[in-house]
Design an enzyme around this catalytic site. Structure first.
Site, PDB file in Angstrom:
ATOM      1  N   SER A 114       0.795  -1.235   0.000  1.00 50.69           N
ATOM      2  CA  SER A 114       0.000   0.000   0.000  1.00 50.69           C
ATOM      3  C   SER A 114       0.821   1.275   0.000  1.00 50.69           C
ATOM      4  O   SER A 114       0.240   2.375  -0.088  1.00 50.69           O
ATOM      5  CB  SER A 114      -0.947   0.012   1.204  1.00 50.69           C
ATOM      6  OG  SER A 114      -2.039  -0.861   0.983  1.00 50.69           O
TER       7      SER A 114
ATOM      8  N   LYS B 129       0.161   3.802  -2.682  1.00 50.77           N
ATOM      9  CA  LYS B 129      -0.827   4.876  -2.589  1.00 50.77           C
ATOM     10  C   LYS B 129      -0.184   6.247  -2.475  1.00 50.77           C
ATOM     11  O   LYS B 129      -0.861   7.266  -2.655  1.00 50.77           O
ATOM     12  CB  LYS B 129      -1.770   4.598  -1.427  1.00 50.77           C
ATOM     13  CG  LYS B 129      -2.653   3.379  -1.688  1.00 50.77           C
ATOM     14  CD  LYS B 129      -3.401   2.913  -0.464  1.00 50.77           C
ATOM     15  CE  LYS B 129      -4.276   1.704  -0.850  1.00 50.77           C
ATOM     16  NZ  LYS B 129      -4.302   0.674   0.155  1.00 50.77           N
TER      17      LYS B 129
ATOM     18  N   SER C 282      -5.916   3.379   4.505  1.00 51.45           N
ATOM     19  CA  SER C 282      -5.421   2.596   3.370  1.00 51.45           C
ATOM     20  C   SER C 282      -6.542   1.916   2.589  1.00 51.45           C
ATOM     21  O   SER C 282      -6.459   0.742   2.229  1.00 51.45           O
ATOM     22  CB  SER C 282      -4.414   1.545   3.852  1.00 51.45           C
ATOM     23  OG  SER C 282      -3.546   1.160   2.816  1.00 51.45           O
TER      24      SER C 282
END
Length: 337
Positions: free
Chosen positions: A115, A118, A172
């Site tokens: 993640s 991101k 997230s």
């Protein structure tokens, strides 16, 4: 603290560029008049000899070099006593003010970012999107593998880009990532193309992304060094810094029936929540966590020493959350020295 510098001694970046440019110009000139250059490794002298203006804003003119404000690091490791190098696969500590690598371990090795992807998603969205633009959540946005982290969106919800970014970076939300991609670029496929274009433009040449959230794919990878380039670029946006430094945010949007919805989103960064202590003299501003079975435990941090000296620290593919925060804390302790 004694450091063990295993980096190769190389010609500095700007002098290497000068040599390549000078040789290229000689090749173009071919059998023309020979030009003698007293200091061929000096970029200014080499190029001026061919009638080009390669001066900089520092008094030698107005041309800047791509890596002028970046930390340029070799392929070797730079390890330090007090930092356990067996806790993760890759790690780096970058002094952004001095453009120096303070600690580096496998920083050019391709690894799965989970993640922390991101960070790039947010960077692209802030650069190409409008925070007030709204999107309606579709069924395909929610089609994610079991166990995915979500920010709690439902089909038919209407939400703007600003709220989506909080859901993306704090808790997230993979659902938020999918909605952002379509909102900004019309489709996830087009958004991913934009992600790769922007990463390449930032010098992240050893990276490739196939989705906006970071769920595992063998063709979705980056490096510690590349992610530091992406993160450094994102930090130039004040809104990005505001979002990643937020401990909790109450998201506001509207359901398919027109009912107002609020969701409380907590930051997953344990330094911001107080679950992991921060060494004295260091302020953790914010960052992004990431975890998958293939990527391991990952963390990208923006910190400051004394409130004004900026650092980026990254740990990739730790075997456990405990190992992740142990190594990251050791990196932060090096900042505090």
């Amino acid at each position: 603290m004694k450091c063990i510098d295993r980096m190769k001694k190389t010609v500095p970046w700007h002098k290497t560029a000068a040599l390549v440019l000078a040789l290229s110009l000689l090749a173009v000139q071919g059998c023309g008049q020979e030009v003698e250059i007293e200091n061929p490794y000096d970029v200014y002298e080499s190029t001026r000899a061919y009638g080009l203006n390669t001066t900089t804003s520092g008094g030698e003119g107005n041309t800047s070099f791509f890596a002028e404000d970046l930390c340029v690091a070799d392929t070797g490791n730079k390890l330090c006593e007090g930092i356990t190098d067996s806790l993760s696969e890759g790690a780096g500590l970058f002094n952004i003010q001095e453009n120096t690598l303070e600690f580096g371990k496998n920083i050019h090795e391709r690894l799965y970012p989970a993640s922390t992807t991101k960070i790039l998603t947010a960077y692209v969205a802030l650069k190409h999107g409008d925070l007030t633009d709204t999107a309606t959540v579709k069924e395909e946005h929610l089609q994610l593998e079991q166990g995915s982290t979500l920010c709690g969106l439902s089909v038919g919800d209407t939400i703007n880009l600003e709220e989506l970014l909080y859901g993306l970076m704090l808790c997230s939300g993979n659902d938020a990532a999918n909605v952002i991609a379509e909102l900004v670029s019309g489709s996830a496929e087009e958004f991913v193309k934009l992600m790769n274009q922007e990463a390449l433009a930032l010098g992240a040449t050893n990276s490739h992304f196939v989705n906006p959230h970071g769920l595992h794919n063998e063709d979705h990878y980056t490096t510690v060094y590349d992610m530091h380039l992406i993160f450094q670029a994102a930090l130039k946006d004040e809104k990005f810094v505001t979002i990643i430094s937020t401990k909790n945010h109450v998201g506001n949007f509207v359901s398919s029936t027109g009912v107002a919805i609020t969701k409380s989103w907590d930051n997953s960064n344990k330094y911001l929540t107080g679950e992991s202590p921060v060494p004295d003299g260091v302020q953790v501003v914010g960052g992004k966590t990431g975890t998958t079975s293939n990527a391991g435990y990952c963390l990208v941090l923006y910190s400051q020493k004394g409130g004004d000296i900026p650092y980026i620290s990254i740990v990739y593919k730790a075997e456990s959350r405990e190992n992740l925060y142990q190594e990251m804390t050791q990196l932060l302790e090096k900042i505090s020295k």
